[in-house]
Design a protein around this motif. Sequence first.
Motif, mmCIF file in Angstrom:
data_model
loop_
_atom_site.group_PDB
_atom_site.id
_atom_site.type_symbol
_atom_site.label_atom_id
_atom_site.label_comp_id
_atom_site.label_asym_id
_atom_site.label_seq_id
_atom_site.Cartn_x
_atom_site.Cartn_y
_atom_site.Cartn_z
ATOM 1 N N CYS A 157 0.855 -1.206 0.000
ATOM 2 C CA CYS A 157 0.000 0.000 0.000
ATOM 3 C C CYS A 157 0.883 1.245 0.000
ATOM 4 O O CYS A 157 1.784 1.384 0.826
ATOM 5 N N SER A 159 0.188 4.063 0.906
ATOM 6 C CA SER A 159 -0.089 4.963 2.008
ATOM 7 C C SER A 159 0.425 4.416 3.350
ATOM 8 O O SER A 159 1.175 5.095 4.043
ATOM 9 N N CYS A 160 0.046 3.181 3.696
ATOM 10 C CA CYS A 160 0.428 2.644 5.015
ATOM 11 C C CYS A 160 1.552 1.622 4.927
ATOM 12 O O CYS A 160 2.113 1.218 5.943
ATOM 13 N N ILE A 162 1.472 -1.522 4.049
ATOM 14 C CA ILE A 162 1.142 -2.926 4.281
ATOM 15 C C ILE A 162 1.315 -3.718 2.980
ATOM 16 O O ILE A 162 0.984 -3.228 1.904
ATOM 17 N N CYS A 181 -4.473 -0.004 0.090
ATOM 18 C CA CYS A 181 -5.321 -1.001 0.751
ATOM 19 C C CYS A 181 -6.724 -0.408 0.933
ATOM 20 O O CYS A 181 -6.920 0.805 0.825
ATOM 21 N N CYS A 184 -6.997 2.428 3.568
ATOM 22 C CA CYS A 184 -6.452 3.735 3.150
ATOM 23 C C CYS A 184 -7.288 4.348 2.027
ATOM 24 O O CYS A 184 -7.452 5.571 1.965
HETATM 25 ZN ZN LIG Z 1 -2.974 1.200 3.424
#
Ligand SMILES: [Zn+2]
Length: 265
Positions: A157, A159-160, A162, A181, A184
């Motif tokens: 992901c 953004s995060c 993962i 994900c 997000c």
């Molecule tokens: Zn994410």
Amino acid sequence: MPARSYEVEAIVLDTRDHGEADLIVTFFSLERGRATGIAKGAKRSKRRFVNKLEIFSFLRLTCSESAGGGLVFIHEADLHTPFLRLRTDPSRYATASVIRESLLLALREGERDETVFRLALWALHGLDAGRSRQSLLVLYLLRFYSAIGYRPGLEACLSCGIEASPGRGFAFSHLGGGLVCATCAAASGHPGTRLSPGTIRLMQSALELPLDKLHRLQLTDAMHRECLTALHLYGRHLFQRDIHSWAMLDSFSDQGGSTAKPVQI
Ligand SMILES: [Zn+2]
């Protein structure tokens, strides 16, 4: 033969008439990148040019620079492959047109790019040989965006961070150029294009395999839909305008043309 002439391997990207007899040709060459040339008397000279300087043709051109450094002069053309099927089969013409337009949008005059040249040739050969045009376009666009510096981020992901693993929902964010994900995506308010785990694995493989093995990847119709939606939106974002030929492509979307079997990676 004029002084300082040279030969290039080239794909014709565009042609237009110039006056009664001449043709202006935009081409992409292996050795010198994109260039625009004038073929003097091309519309009259049957021997030198007729049926050669056509859109999509792969040929060897003999050129020379003009004094002002603008248009090059095209003196001779020797055809390697006319890719005739791309001009006679409407659905293949539409697919090849998206490839052609992507090249015209991304390539600058005089900028050599062997990776993109070989990729474009690979895609045109595959289309001409009757391979699944949707699969070819997906594979071409993934590698093309990557080659011009916009490799899609497909590992985790954006953004995060993962990792992309089956069991979690992921989408492709054309704004970020990679996976997000479900959590997000929901938080950002940009849902992106939902991708199944099999599609994500396919896309990852498409970025890793050598070009001569890329045709081994086989996509299902569901994968075509997911990938082409994501890649179309991503292209529109990168170029800040639509790829106009895509409208032509959409008119063939119900006709299949794919002989895809389930993916085997
Ligand atoms: Zn994410």
